[in-house]
Design a protein around this motif. Structure first.
Motif, PDB file in Angstrom:
ATOM      1  N   VAL A 348       4.908  22.280 -93.666  1.00 30.25           N
ATOM      2  CA  VAL A 348       6.263  21.873 -94.024  1.00 30.25           C
ATOM      3  C   VAL A 348       6.472  22.135 -95.516  1.00 30.25           C
ATOM      4  O   VAL A 348       5.604  21.865 -96.339  1.00 30.25           O
ATOM      5  N   ARG A 349       7.625  22.688 -95.858  1.00 28.02           N
ATOM      6  CA  ARG A 349       7.885  23.039 -97.258  1.00 28.02           C
ATOM      7  C   ARG A 349       7.786  21.809 -98.155  1.00 28.02           C
ATOM      8  O   ARG A 349       8.095  20.681 -97.759  1.00 28.02           O
ATOM      9  N   THR A 350       7.368  22.057 -99.400  1.00 25.67           N
ATOM     10  CA  THR A 350       7.026  20.974-100.320  1.00 25.67           C
ATOM     11  C   THR A 350       8.198  20.046-100.577  1.00 25.67           C
ATOM     12  O   THR A 350       8.044  18.818-100.605  1.00 25.67           O
ATOM     13  N   VAL A 351       9.386  20.592-100.797  1.00 23.55           N
ATOM     14  CA  VAL A 351      10.555  19.761-101.081  1.00 23.55           C
ATOM     15  C   VAL A 351      10.796  18.767 -99.955  1.00 23.55           C
ATOM     16  O   VAL A 351      11.065  17.582-100.199  1.00 23.55           O
ATOM     17  N   THR A 352      10.680  19.216 -98.720  1.00 19.29           N
ATOM     18  CA  THR A 352      10.893  18.329 -97.580  1.00 19.29           C
ATOM     19  C   THR A 352       9.735  17.357 -97.408  1.00 19.29           C
ATOM     20  O   THR A 352       9.936  16.176 -97.104  1.00 19.29           O
ATOM     21  N   ARG A 353       8.516  17.849 -97.592  1.00 23.09           N
ATOM     22  CA  ARG A 353       7.351  16.988 -97.430  1.00 23.09           C
ATOM     23  C   ARG A 353       7.380  15.809 -98.399  1.00 23.09           C
ATOM     24  O   ARG A 353       6.995  14.688 -98.051  1.00 23.09           O
ATOM     25  N   TYR A 354       7.825  16.054 -99.612  1.00 24.77           N
ATOM     26  CA  TYR A 354       7.894  14.991-100.612  1.00 24.77           C
ATOM     27  C   TYR A 354       9.202  14.204-100.560  1.00 24.77           C
ATOM     28  O   TYR A 354       9.361  13.226-101.278  1.00 24.77           O
ATOM     29  N   GLY A 355      10.145  14.650 -99.709  1.00 24.80           N
ATOM     30  CA  GLY A 355      11.461  14.027 -99.688  1.00 24.80           C
ATOM     31  C   GLY A 355      11.571  12.810 -98.815  1.00 24.80           C
ATOM     32  O   GLY A 355      12.627  12.190 -98.741  1.00 24.80           O
ATOM     33  N   GLU A 356      10.477  12.459 -98.124  1.00 27.44           N
ATOM     34  CA  GLU A 356      10.440  11.294 -97.244  1.00 27.44           C
ATOM     35  C   GLU A 356      11.576  11.345 -96.219  1.00 27.44           C
ATOM     36  O   GLU A 356      11.592  12.207 -95.359  1.00 27.44           O
ATOM     37  N   SER A 357      12.573  10.503 -96.295  1.00 30.72           N
ATOM     38  CA  SER A 357      13.603  10.444 -95.253  1.00 30.72           C
ATOM     39  C   SER A 357      14.690  11.498 -95.413  1.00 30.72           C
ATOM     40  O   SER A 357      15.561  11.638 -94.556  1.00 30.72           O
TER      41      SER A 357
END
Length: 563
Positions: A348-357
């Motif tokens: 999963v791309r980093t921005v989404t992985r770190y974006g939680e919800s």
């Protein structure tokens, strides 16, 4: 913003092998740039994108498989290891790509898949025709089944992409026959590396591409290849498992695999001895600990192996510190350099992985992804950047079922861990699909691009000095220009619990605030580079920054804060 650093003398990296601190850009060829207008990226598209990558500042590219393949796993099911699939071009186009890349001082790495081939590979077709007990079948894992009539699989192993790891063939006389092993999909039969013919084949494959000028190889499933010779049941059967990591100790990380990497290292060294150009072997090594990982990068084996623990670490200062400490102790201690990754074509791309919800990660996810990028680029060793990460692309999480192509979805019926969302073709320009990805404006890319991709298009990123692209470019410029970065020591600094701070070399400070509240900066003055707005004396939450500080050899740099 980027500030010119004070000089610390000539860079030590001039005397080091190029790969030790290189930053390599992973090109997923199918989704990079389409030159023909068929909606699928190709080698000519990669070649036209080389100036963009040169401007970004990477040292090399890793190309996903472009070999002839029925595309059941988009090239990781190889039918011919020495050719080019017509959908991607031909050998002439490949030669032009290598030539142009080298003229721009960009190295070229190929993705090689030695654990398994395609069920359409000539060897497997010969095995099906030859029947039980044949030499052709001994190149794979063909064995009788268990139970009455051999109707049950030979053991309880599960495939990585879901379902059993065995399929039964119908023999030439029409009767149910032997079973063959496939640790991924039935279209990807595992090769039997205990048969010397397999090793001999890959010797030829390596030499074929080295003769064509490549600078090295990324090795798929590098901890695989050998299976326990008796193929016993796994102690961890997980009968209802959908997809699994490399947890079966009978199918992965067998000791004999190290013999292969010693042989491949010998082949690469032969070519290096001829012209002085060092060829790189970097492995996809999924093993439980950094200590086991280190066994693959001993001086006579792989040069490097991807260290995935940073990618999998929770957004937490203590977790990141533990991962970094273990890697530097166990891996760098072998004489290799750690190969850091935050993302690739399977994650999963980093921005989404770190974006939680928030799947698009427009706030917290983007801030954390920017901070993580600066952290990675400040660490000792090499780094790999997956295409689109420099644009801050989020994962596309709402692709309709009918367009999904990942075999994980086909095998399990579940969207869990499906990888199509990180493989959507890149947006280059414009306000509507195909966003400059394809030569024609009415082309439908092989995976649909959402309308919000316009916000992340390359032309917008280049025009916005606050974009992800400029952060990556400025970080790469500093990494290449500052002698403290790349190789060299790392020293942890005292910091609040939510902050990770360390010094590189002689006076380069990197700090990351994993919390949400600002803290005092570890150095006075404005930072040299920061992932977000960073007032002098303060390190905001979800932010990373670099400072060059005073030292005995660099007295003109900014002093360390007394705070």
């Amino acid at each position: 913003m980027l500030t010119a650093p004070a000089s610390n003398g000539p860079s030590q990296r001039l005397t080091l092998p190029w790969w030790r601190d290189a930053v390599i850009y992973q090109v997923y060829v199918r989704s990079f740039l389409d030159s023909t207008g068929d909606g699928i990226g190709d080698l000519a598209g990669v070649r036209s994108g080389l100036p963009y990558l040169k401007k970004l500042g990477v040292d090399g590219i890793w190309l996903s498989p472009f070999y002839p393949s029925p595309q059941h796993d988009h090239g990781y099911d190889v039918a011919d290891y020495t050719g080019v699939d017509p959908v991607y071009g031909d050998l002439g186009e490949f030669a032009l790509l290598v030539g142009d890349a080298h003229r721009l001082d960009i190295k070229v790495l190929l993705d090689i898949v030695p654990n398994h081939c395609s069920s359409e590979h000539p060897w497997f077709q010969q095995a099906l025709a030859a029947g039980p007990g044949s030499e052709a079948r001994s190149r794979f894992h063909f064995v009788p089944g268990r139970g009455p009539g051999g109707d049950l699989p030979p053991n309880n192993w599960h495939a990585m992409f879901g379902g059993p790891a065995w399929s039964r063939v119908t023999e030439a006389d029409g009767t149910p026959g032997e079973w063959y092993l496939h640790m991924f999909t039935p279209e990807q039969p595992d090769l039997n590396w205990r048969n010397p013919a397999v090793g001999a084949l890959f010797d030829q494959v390596l030499r074929c591409w080295l003769d064509r000028g490549v600078d090295g190889f990324r090795i798929d499933v590098a901890a695989g290849l050998f299976k326990h010779p008796e193929l016993p049941d796994s102690p961890d059967p997980e009968a209802d498992a959908r997809t699994r990591d490399s947890v079966n100790p009978l199918a992965w990380n067998q000791p004999e695999v190290h013999q292969v990497w010693r042989r491949w290292r010998e082949v690469c060294e032969e070519y290096t001895a001829l012209d002085g150009r060092e060829r790189l072997l970097v492995g996809e090594v999924s093993v439980p600990t950094a200590r086991e990982h280190a066994l693959y990068v001993r001086p006579d084996e792989l040069h490097q192996a991807f260290f995935f623990d940073l990618l999998g670490a929770a957004w937490d200062a203590s977790a990141f510190r533990t991962v970094i400490t273990d890697a530097l102790r166990d891996i760098a201690g072998t004489g290799s350099s750690v190969t850091w990754v935050l993302n690739n074509h399977d994650q999963v791309r980093t921005v989404t992985r770190y974006g939680e919800s928030d799947p698009k990660g427009s706030g917290l996810g983007a801030a954390r992804a920017r901070a993580a990028a600066l952290l990675m680029l400040a660490l000792p060793g090499a780094a790999y950047v997956y295409q689109g990460e420099e644009l801050g692309l989020p994962e596309v999480v709402d692709l309709p079922d009918e367009v999904l192509t990942d075999p994980i979805f086909r095998r399990t019926g579940s969207r869990a861990r499906v990888r199509d969302g990180c493989r959507v073709p890149l947006p280059w320009s414009g306000h509507a699909s195909p966003f400059g990805f394809s030569a024609g404006t009415q082309v439908k890319p092989w995976l649909p691009q959402p309308g919000w991709f316009a916000e992340h298009a390359t032309d917008r990123a280049l025009a916005d000095p606050r974009s992800f692209w400029h952060l990556y470019r400025e970080g790469l410029q500093l990494r290449r220009g500052l002698p403290q970065l790349g190789e060299g020591a790392l020293r942890w600094l005292e910091s609040p619990p939510q902050v990770l701070a360390f010094e590189r070399g002689d006076g380069l400070i990197c700090a990351v605030n994993f919390g949400t509240e600002p803290v005092p900066a570890p150095a006075a003055g404005a930072p040299l580079l920061s992932s977000g707005t960073c007032p002098a004396g303060t390190l905001p939450g979800s932010t990373a920054a670099w400072w060059v500080v005073a030292s005995a050899t660099n007295p003109h740099a900014r002093p360390i804060s007394s705070q």
